[in-house]
Scaffold this active site. Structure first.
Site, PDB file in Angstrom:
ATOM      1  CD  GLU A  92    -119.326 -61.544-146.119  1.00 54.81           C
ATOM      2  OE1 GLU A  92    -118.443 -61.979-145.355  1.00 54.81           O
ATOM      3  OE2 GLU A  92    -119.279 -60.405-146.642  1.00 54.81           O
ATOM      4  CG  ASP A 150    -111.985 -61.961-139.323  1.00 54.79           C
ATOM      5  OD1 ASP A 150    -112.717 -62.876-138.898  1.00 54.79           O
ATOM      6  OD2 ASP A 150    -112.385 -61.070-140.108  1.00 54.79           O
TER       7      ASP A 150
HETATM    8  O1  KIV Z   1    -114.086 -58.953-141.638  1.00 54.85           O
HETATM    9  C1  KIV Z   1    -115.262 -58.735-141.328  1.00 54.85           C
HETATM   10  O2  KIV Z   1    -115.638 -57.652-140.885  1.00 54.85           O
HETATM   11  C2  KIV Z   1    -116.221 -59.800-141.515  1.00 54.85           C
HETATM   12  C3  KIV Z   1    -117.636 -59.362-141.666  1.00 54.85           C
HETATM   13  C4  KIV Z   1    -117.869 -58.915-143.046  1.00 54.85           C
HETATM   14  C5  KIV Z   1    -118.567 -60.390-141.242  1.00 54.85           C
HETATM   15  O3  KIV Z   1    -115.877 -60.927-141.609  1.00 54.85           O
END
Ligand code: KIV
Length: 271
Positions: free
Chosen positions: A184, A87
């Site tokens: 989501e 991310d």
């Molecule tokens: O940060 C995360 O784990 C996510 C999931 C909730 C899909 O983005």
């Protein structure tokens, strides 16, 4: 495009659903990859389930890099077949340029791709990442990094206006070069419509059964974060209970004077 991204994208043609779980460290990445998980997501959910923050907005780039490196080592030692997506943390999207800068750092740390929250308003970020050779997955619907602005985690796509906006987001992000879409908490009928409309895979979380794959936070699946249980996550193990049991046994053995550790063989001993 790397082999792993190509394989991710061709899953739909193979009629194969994509299994995604979050991984944050060496043992979780290695165990999940050894179990056949297709994608290891170094999600910024690590801020909540590993670091104890109240939400994901406090997660830093340093933390994402630290955990991504550990996941890359675990996946490597499991054979290295999983696609690792990391991310982009809160604030990385200040501009397309900052997203590219942070995306390149995450690739250096061992990720194969990044995920970023945002709809059509982030198409320029996705285009810049793609252009720079950083494969980007877009995260639409409920966006946890917006929790403070929105005042909670709310289901998306309930009104015709929201559904139309989600479809427009999906179109814009696919056009910008996103290699996949994470949906989501999207109303299942809308998630189904998006999945039918775009050519890139959709991965759902709490968005019904009709996406091309499913993702969950591993701690929810294995019961390692018992203080909060999302309604949509099926818990398949009770790890917190096992940890408490083992720890209580150790405490009791130590306090009672029972040998609580195994005896180390003395030097020269043959046993
Ligand atoms: O940060 C995360 O784990 C996510 C999931 C909730 C899909 O983005």
């Amino acid at each position: 495009m790397t082999d792993r991204i190509a394989s991710f994208q061709s899953a739909r043609a193979r009629r194969e659903s994509i299994a995604v779980l979050t991984a944050y460290d060496y043992p979780s990445a290695r165990l999940l990859a050894e179990s056949g998980v297709d994608v290891l997501l170094v999600g910024d959910s690590l801020g909540m389930v590993v670091l104890g923050y109240p939400d994901t907005t406090l997660v830093t780039m340093e933390e994402m890099l630290h955990h991504t490196r550990a996941v890359a080592r675990g996946s490597r030692d499991a054979g290295g077949r999983a696609l690792i997506i990391a991310d982009l943390p809160f604030g990385s999207d200040e501009s397309p340029r900052t997203s590219v800068r942070d995306g390149l750092h995450l690739l250096d740390a061992g990720a194969h791709a990044v995920k970023l929250e945002g709809g059509a308003d982030h198409a320029a970020h996705v285009a810049a990442l793609t252009e720079a050779g950083v494969p980007a997955m877009s995260h639409i619907g409920m966006q946890p990094q917006r929790v403070r602005i929105e005042g909670g985690y709310k289901i998306k796509g309930k009104t015709p206006q929201q559904a139309a906006a989600l479809l427009a987001d999906a179109d814009a992000l696919e056009k910008a070069g996103a290699f996949g879409l994470l949906l989501e908490l999207v109303v299942p009928a809308v998630a189904k419509e998006i999945t039918a409309r775009v050519k890139i895979p959709t991965i759902g979380i709490g968005s019904g059964p009709d996406c091309d794959g499913q993702v969950l936070v591993t701690h929810d699946v294995i019961g390692l974060f018992p203080w909060f249980k999302p309604k949509f996550a099926q818990q398949r193990a009770f790890t917190a209970d096992e940890i408490r049991r083992a720890a209580r046994e150790f405490v009791a053995a130590t306090k009672s004077g029972t040998p609580a550790t195994l005896t180390t063989p003395s030097p020269g001993s043959t046993s």
